[in-house]
Design a protein around this motif. Structure first.
Motif, mmCIF file in Angstrom:
data_model
loop_
_atom_site.group_PDB
_atom_site.id
_atom_site.type_symbol
_atom_site.label_atom_id
_atom_site.label_comp_id
_atom_site.label_asym_id
_atom_site.label_seq_id
_atom_site.Cartn_x
_atom_site.Cartn_y
_atom_site.Cartn_z
ATOM 1 N N MET A 1 0.850 -1.197 0.000
ATOM 2 C CA MET A 1 0.000 0.000 0.000
ATOM 3 C C MET A 1 0.892 1.256 0.000
ATOM 4 S SD MET A 1 -3.138 0.866 2.624
ATOM 5 C CE MET A 1 -3.660 -0.822 2.815
ATOM 6 N N THR A 2 0.584 2.195 -0.886
ATOM 7 C CA THR A 2 1.373 3.428 -0.903
ATOM 8 C C THR A 2 0.944 4.346 0.247
ATOM 9 O OG1 THR A 2 -0.200 4.652 -2.268
ATOM 10 C CG2 THR A 2 1.448 3.325 -3.437
ATOM 11 N N ASP A 37 1.107 -14.793 12.466
ATOM 12 C CA ASP A 37 2.504 -14.801 12.034
ATOM 13 C C ASP A 37 3.134 -13.420 11.968
ATOM 14 O OD1 ASP A 37 2.539 -17.521 11.878
ATOM 15 O OD2 ASP A 37 1.877 -17.562 9.784
ATOM 16 N N GLY A 38 2.372 -12.388 12.203
ATOM 17 C CA GLY A 38 2.963 -11.056 12.179
ATOM 18 C C GLY A 38 1.952 -9.981 11.865
ATOM 19 N N GLN A 39 2.445 -8.762 11.820
ATOM 20 C CA GLN A 39 1.571 -7.618 11.575
ATOM 21 C C GLN A 39 2.198 -6.686 10.541
ATOM 22 O OE1 GLN A 39 1.477 -4.668 14.766
ATOM 23 N NE2 GLN A 39 3.247 -5.589 15.770
ATOM 24 N N GLN A 40 1.355 -6.075 9.773
ATOM 25 C CA GLN A 40 1.808 -5.075 8.789
ATOM 26 C C GLN A 40 0.857 -3.877 8.822
ATOM 27 O OE1 GLN A 40 2.060 -7.605 5.151
ATOM 28 N NE2 GLN A 40 4.125 -6.776 5.008
ATOM 29 N N GLY A 64 -4.796 -5.345 13.480
ATOM 30 C CA GLY A 64 -3.627 -5.349 12.606
ATOM 31 C C GLY A 64 -3.552 -4.223 11.596
ATOM 32 N N GLU A 65 -4.439 -3.268 11.674
ATOM 33 C CA GLU A 65 -4.419 -2.181 10.682
ATOM 34 C C GLU A 65 -3.641 -0.956 11.157
ATOM 35 O OE1 GLU A 65 -7.854 -1.761 7.858
ATOM 36 O OE2 GLU A 65 -8.935 -2.348 9.673
ATOM 37 N N LEU A 66 -3.841 -0.588 12.411
ATOM 38 C CA LEU A 66 -3.194 0.616 12.938
ATOM 39 C C LEU A 66 -2.229 0.261 14.060
ATOM 40 C CD1 LEU A 66 -6.210 3.099 13.246
ATOM 41 C CD2 LEU A 66 -4.687 2.718 11.296
ATOM 42 N N SER A 83 8.489 3.791 20.224
ATOM 43 C CA SER A 83 7.421 2.909 19.738
ATOM 44 C C SER A 83 7.211 3.099 18.245
ATOM 45 C CB SER A 83 6.113 3.205 20.488
ATOM 46 O OG SER A 83 6.288 3.045 21.879
ATOM 47 N N ILE A 84 7.228 4.353 17.826
ATOM 48 C CA ILE A 84 7.042 4.659 16.404
ATOM 49 C C ILE A 84 8.229 4.137 15.593
ATOM 50 C CG2 ILE A 84 6.923 6.572 14.737
ATOM 51 C CD1 ILE A 84 5.356 8.118 16.955
ATOM 52 N N GLU A 85 9.426 4.304 16.151
ATOM 53 C CA GLU A 85 10.621 3.796 15.459
ATOM 54 C C GLU A 85 10.507 2.299 15.196
ATOM 55 O OE1 GLU A 85 13.874 4.886 17.998
ATOM 56 O OE2 GLU A 85 14.213 6.791 16.959
ATOM 57 N N TYR A 86 9.953 1.585 16.151
ATOM 58 C CA TYR A 86 9.809 0.135 15.978
ATOM 59 C C TYR A 86 8.946 -0.178 14.764
ATOM 60 C CZ TYR A 86 8.312 -4.651 16.598
ATOM 61 O OH TYR A 86 8.034 -5.975 16.363
ATOM 62 N N ALA A 87 7.825 0.513 14.652
ATOM 63 C CA ALA A 87 6.915 0.241 13.534
ATOM 64 C C ALA A 87 7.527 0.641 12.195
ATOM 65 C CB ALA A 87 5.585 0.965 13.750
ATOM 66 N N VAL A 88 8.288 1.731 12.201
ATOM 67 C CA VAL A 88 8.932 2.181 10.957
ATOM 68 C C VAL A 88 10.030 1.198 10.546
ATOM 69 C CG1 VAL A 88 10.446 3.966 9.967
ATOM 70 C CG2 VAL A 88 8.407 4.623 11.277
ATOM 71 N N ALA A 89 10.852 0.822 11.523
ATOM 72 C CA ALA A 89 12.031 0.004 11.207
ATOM 73 C C ALA A 89 11.696 -1.471 11.002
ATOM 74 C CB ALA A 89 13.078 0.160 12.309
#
Ligand code: ZN
Length: 188
Positions: A1-2, A37-40, A64-66, A83-89
């Protein structure tokens, strides 16, 4: 998703919320299983702890959306940035929304000033720059919007991970404002 697709999805979800037409999908057992198995998550929301401002509902999203980080006043402190860094990285999330809102208690307390004790004083210190940057006599809601705008810059200035992702065009940070009365979220 862009990034644009993510933004559109949030806007469409909020329009459903405003219209009392929640989709409420992606909240059932099969969705739960699909996420084992994970989240995106496609968006990170830095929002206030206020019980009336619930990102998953206001954007009509499911599991799993936000990736939601909530702290009073939606401030960028070490913990919220980390916390934000984790989601970005690690999760590859491309869109970050700093979500301010109408009648924010934390902004109200920061504007009122005074001694609120060690912990709250520390938290409110993150909002002081927004008061200083607002015009004299600015309303609580105007300061809340300014705070969200400054926080967008803070996320970049205080995090190499976020800054590098923005510079590469992989991540965009936007400010938004939730209207308590209508439920509408204005992207600033
Ligand atoms: Zn608040």
């Amino acid at each position: 998703m862009t990034i644009q697709e993510s933004l559109n999805r949030l806007k469409e979800g909020n329009a459903r919320f405003v219209a009392d037409q929640l989709n409420s999908k992606l909240q059932d057992s099969s969705r739960r299983e699909s996420l084992l198995d994970g989240q995106q998550p496609y968006a990170i929301i830095l929002g206030c702890a206020d019980s009336r401002v619930v990102p998953e509902l206001t954007f009509d999203t499911g599991l799993g959306e936000l990736f939601v980080v909530r702290v009073a006043g939606n401030v960028a402190n070490s913990s919220s940035i980390a916390s934000i860094e984790y989601a970005v990285a690690h999760l590859g999330t491309k869109l970050i929304v700093v979500l301010a809102h109408q009648s924010c208690g934390a902004v109200t307390a920061a504007v009122a000033g005074g001694d609120n004790g060690y912990n709250l004083n520390h938290l409110l210190s993150h909002i002081i720059p927004a008061i200083a940057a607002s015009k004299k006599g600015a309303s609580i809601n105007e300061v809340a919007i300014k705070n969200a705008e400054l926080t967008v810059g803070e996320l970049k200035n205080r995090s190499d991970i976020i800054k590098n992702a923005i510079d590469k065009g992989d991540v965009k940070v936007v400010a938004a404002y939730y209207n308590l009365d209508t439920g509408k979220i204005d992207f600033i």
